[in-house]
Scaffold this motif. Structure first.
Motif, PDB file in Angstrom:
ATOM      1  N   THR A 255     -29.105  -9.753  -6.498  1.00 29.41           N
ATOM      2  CA  THR A 255     -27.731 -10.210  -6.696  1.00 29.41           C
ATOM      3  C   THR A 255     -27.703 -11.467  -7.563  1.00 29.41           C
ATOM      4  N   LEU A 256     -28.613 -12.383  -7.316  1.00 31.54           N
ATOM      5  CA  LEU A 256     -28.679 -13.608  -8.131  1.00 31.54           C
ATOM      6  C   LEU A 256     -28.973 -13.264  -9.593  1.00 31.54           C
ATOM      7  N   PHE A 257     -29.902 -12.351  -9.806  1.00 31.36           N
ATOM      8  CA  PHE A 257     -30.231 -11.930 -11.169  1.00 31.36           C
ATOM      9  C   PHE A 257     -29.002 -11.380 -11.900  1.00 31.36           C
ATOM     10  N   SER A 258     -28.204 -10.598 -11.188  1.00 30.75           N
ATOM     11  CA  SER A 258     -27.068  -9.940 -11.835  1.00 30.75           C
ATOM     12  C   SER A 258     -25.909 -10.899 -12.092  1.00 30.75           C
ATOM     13  N   LYS A 259     -25.843 -11.997 -11.335  1.00 31.61           N
ATOM     14  CA  LYS A 259     -24.692 -12.896 -11.441  1.00 31.61           C
ATOM     15  C   LYS A 259     -24.979 -14.198 -12.194  1.00 31.61           C
ATOM     16  N   LEU A 260     -26.228 -14.656 -12.152  1.00 28.08           N
ATOM     17  CA  LEU A 260     -26.535 -15.969 -12.747  1.00 28.08           C
ATOM     18  C   LEU A 260     -26.780 -15.872 -14.248  1.00 28.08           C
ATOM     19  N   GLN A 261     -26.505 -16.962 -14.943  1.00 31.12           N
ATOM     20  CA  GLN A 261     -26.850 -17.083 -16.352  1.00 31.12           C
ATOM     21  C   GLN A 261     -28.271 -17.637 -16.426  1.00 31.12           C
ATOM     22  N   ILE A 262     -29.249 -16.746 -16.440  1.00 32.13           N
ATOM     23  CA  ILE A 262     -30.653 -17.177 -16.430  1.00 32.13           C
ATOM     24  C   ILE A 262     -31.211 -17.146 -17.850  1.00 32.13           C
ATOM     25  N   ASN A 263     -31.684 -18.305 -18.310  1.00 32.73           N
ATOM     26  CA  ASN A 263     -32.430 -18.326 -19.572  1.00 32.73           C
ATOM     27  C   ASN A 263     -33.831 -17.776 -19.291  1.00 32.73           C
ATOM     28  N   GLN A 264     -34.551 -18.523 -18.449  1.00 35.24           N
ATOM     29  CA  GLN A 264     -35.811 -18.043 -17.901  1.00 35.24           C
ATOM     30  C   GLN A 264     -35.909 -18.556 -16.471  1.00 35.24           C
ATOM     31  N   SER A 265     -36.591 -17.804 -15.611  1.00 30.08           N
ATOM     32  CA  SER A 265     -36.760 -18.247 -14.226  1.00 30.08           C
ATOM     33  C   SER A 265     -38.229 -18.178 -13.832  1.00 30.08           C
ATOM     34  N   ILE A 266     -38.622 -19.100 -12.941  1.00 30.70           N
ATOM     35  CA  ILE A 266     -39.937 -19.028 -12.306  1.00 30.70           C
ATOM     36  C   ILE A 266     -39.708 -18.789 -10.822  1.00 30.70           C
ATOM     37  N   ILE A 267     -40.423 -17.815 -10.258  1.00 31.37           N
ATOM     38  CA  ILE A 267     -40.242 -17.421  -8.853  1.00 31.37           C
ATOM     39  C   ILE A 267     -41.580 -17.606  -8.143  1.00 31.37           C
ATOM     40  N   PHE A 268     -41.593 -18.427  -7.104  1.00 29.20           N
ATOM     41  CA  PHE A 268     -42.831 -18.735  -6.393  1.00 29.20           C
ATOM     42  C   PHE A 268     -42.990 -17.915  -5.120  1.00 29.20           C
ATOM     43  N   CYS A 269     -44.211 -17.414  -4.908  1.00 29.12           N
ATOM     44  CA  CYS A 269     -44.580 -16.753  -3.651  1.00 29.12           C
ATOM     45  C   CYS A 269     -45.816 -17.455  -3.087  1.00 29.12           C
ATOM     46  N   ASN A 270     -46.099 -17.206  -1.811  1.00 31.26           N
ATOM     47  CA  ASN A 270     -47.194 -17.920  -1.153  1.00 31.26           C
ATOM     48  C   ASN A 270     -48.548 -17.227  -1.190  1.00 31.26           C
ATOM     49  N   SER A 271     -48.627 -16.034  -1.765  1.00 32.45           N
ATOM     50  CA  SER A 271     -49.930 -15.358  -1.828  1.00 32.45           C
ATOM     51  C   SER A 271     -50.016 -14.491  -3.072  1.00 32.45           C
ATOM     52  N   VAL A 272     -51.250 -14.242  -3.480  1.00 27.84           N
ATOM     53  CA  VAL A 272     -51.510 -13.396  -4.649  1.00 27.84           C
ATOM     54  C   VAL A 272     -50.904 -12.010  -4.454  1.00 27.84           C
ATOM     55  N   ASN A 273     -51.088 -11.444  -3.266  1.00 22.64           N
ATOM     56  CA  ASN A 273     -50.587 -10.101  -2.981  1.00 22.64           C
ATOM     57  C   ASN A 273     -49.068 -10.033  -3.108  1.00 22.64           C
ATOM     58  N   ARG A 274     -48.384 -11.046  -2.573  1.00 20.25           N
ATOM     59  CA  ARG A 274     -46.920 -11.058  -2.630  1.00 20.25           C
ATOM     60  C   ARG A 274     -46.422 -11.248  -4.064  1.00 20.25           C
ATOM     61  N   VAL A 275     -47.159 -12.002  -4.851  1.00 23.42           N
ATOM     62  CA  VAL A 275     -46.800 -12.180  -6.266  1.00 23.42           C
ATOM     63  C   VAL A 275     -46.783 -10.825  -6.977  1.00 23.42           C
ATOM     64  N   GLU A 276     -47.852 -10.064  -6.807  1.00 23.50           N
ATOM     65  CA  GLU A 276     -47.956  -8.782  -7.505  1.00 23.50           C
ATOM     66  C   GLU A 276     -46.913  -7.787  -6.998  1.00 23.50           C
ATOM     67  N   LEU A 277     -46.698  -7.749  -5.676  1.00 21.21           N
ATOM     68  CA  LEU A 277     -45.704  -6.826  -5.116  1.00 21.21           C
ATOM     69  C   LEU A 277     -44.296  -7.165  -5.585  1.00 21.21           C
ATOM     70  N   LEU A 278     -43.952  -8.465  -5.607  1.00 18.12           N
ATOM     71  CA  LEU A 278     -42.605  -8.859  -6.025  1.00 18.12           C
ATOM     72  C   LEU A 278     -42.400  -8.603  -7.514  1.00 18.12           C
ATOM     73  N   ALA A 279     -43.411  -8.881  -8.324  1.00 19.79           N
ATOM     74  CA  ALA A 279     -43.290  -8.624  -9.762  1.00 19.79           C
ATOM     75  C   ALA A 279     -43.044  -7.137 -10.018  1.00 19.79           C
ATOM     76  N   LYS A 280     -43.747  -6.279  -9.272  1.00 21.19           N
ATOM     77  CA  LYS A 280     -43.559  -4.823  -9.398  1.00 21.19           C
ATOM     78  C   LYS A 280     -42.133  -4.443  -9.010  1.00 21.19           C
TER      79      LYS A 280
END
Length: 348
Positions: A255-280
């Motif tokens: 919802t945030l992606f669809s509504k916000l005016q994002i130039n670029q965003s950085i999204i933090f996760c707490n583990s390597v596994n969660r990073v890859e799953l969320l990016a997918k």
């Protein structure tokens, strides 16, 4: 359930960047070399920021500095400018070492040095773990005036007798609290033993936990202290939290992606596994997305970092590897998909 429409409205009203009022100094006031002034102005700096006003004249006197300043306020130039000014370009020796905790920050810092010093005959080299030791050895047989690197690699080259620091009069520690964590501090302290006794040490960070005090007392007995941390966050950066269950996070993000005016965003996760799953997951939702973490091959990390900086992708998912000092102007939204493990991680 949180009020998403209210959050979206508030986010749309945010002013993104602001730097606190300066004293009104000009770069010319510091009597810098003409060639260095040319590099400063060509980089787009018009006048010094507060941390630069405080640091540059003191660093030029040769005093040790212990400086706390917020991320995004010009810390890198605050130490690069005096370092470049004090280097004798006719002397073929390493005269300044800048230590940083990550490879990405080393590359970024060396680039700033090169841009500021583009009209000077100063040779800048960057060296980090995960890259070819042989290439670094070959490079160090050529002139190097300013070395930027991570502690382990610089120490390794020094112990091998390849990196000669007997003429290094200035040691700069950026993200100093991280450099004094158990992971790095032994290497930093060993490295200091190779420097001349008259060396100058500049320590910069946004946070200085109590662990820094023992180091300061030993190596910087009478530093000039700069503290611009009257508040913990930059003016103009507004913070919000969404109180949601784990299963609601991706929906909230979408919802945030669809509504916000994002130039670029950085999204933090707490583990390597969660990073890859969320990016997918983000890619499956139809948004452009890269990811980066410490377990990736260094060449791959370098390519992702370079491409994201150059705007090849709108969103980057990462671990706290990427929190320290990374300055990407187009990033106007930072999202902590997971709650950060420490207050310092969140602040950086």
């Amino acid at each position: 359930m949180f009020n998403l429409s209210r959050l979206l409205y508030l986010l749309s009203e945010i002013p993104y960047w602001d730097v606190t009022a300066t004293k009104g100094n000009e770069f010319e006031d510091y009597f810098l070399k003409r060639e260095l002034l040319m590099g400063i102005y060509e980089k787009g700096f018009e006048r010094p920021s507060p941390i630069q006003e405080e640091s540059i004249p003191i660093a030029l006197t040769g005093s040790d500095i212990l400086a706390r300043a917020k991320n995004g306020t010009g810390k890198t130039a605050a130490f690069c400018i005096p370092a470049l000014e004090k280097i004798d370009q006719d002397k073929n020796a390493i005269q300044v070492v800048i230590l940083v905790p990550t490879r990405e920050l080393a590359l970024q810092t060396s680039q700033v040095c090169k841009e500021l010093g583009k009209h000077l005959k100063i040779q800048v080299m960057v060296t980090t773990g995960g890259t070819s030791l042989k290439d670094d050895i070959v490079r160090l047989y050529q002139p190097v005036h300013l070395l930027v690197g991570t502690p382990g690699r610089v120490l390794d080259l020094t112990k091998k007798g390849i990196c000669i620091l007997k003429d290094c009069s200035m040691l700069i520690m950026d993200e100093a609290d991280k450099l004094l964590s158990p992971e790095f501090q032994p290497s930093v302290e060993q490295l200091i033993r190779y420097l001349p006794s008259s060396r100058q040490i500049l320590m910069f960070s946004a946070t200085f936990p109590v662990t820094v005090k023992a180091f300061k007392d030993k190596y910087l007995p009478k530093p000039y202290v700069i503290n611009l941390m009257d508040e913990l966050t930059l003016k103009g950066i507004t913070q919000f939290y969404a109180f949601v269950e784990e299963r609601q996070k991706v929906h909230c993000l979408n919802t945030l992606f669809s509504k916000l005016q994002i130039n670029q965003s950085i999204i933090f996760c707490n583990s390597v596994n969660r990073v890859e799953l969320l990016a997918k997951k983000i890619t499956e939702l139809g948004y452009s997305c890269f990811y980066i973490h410490a377990k990736m091959l260094q060449d791959h990390r370098n390519r992702v970092f370079h491409d994201f900086r150059n705007g090849a992708c709108r969103n980057l998912v990462c671990t706290d590897l990427f929190t320290r000092g990374i300055d990407i102007q187009a990033v106007n939204v930072v999202i902590n998909f997971d709650f950060p493990k420490t207050a310092e991680t969140y602040l950086h």
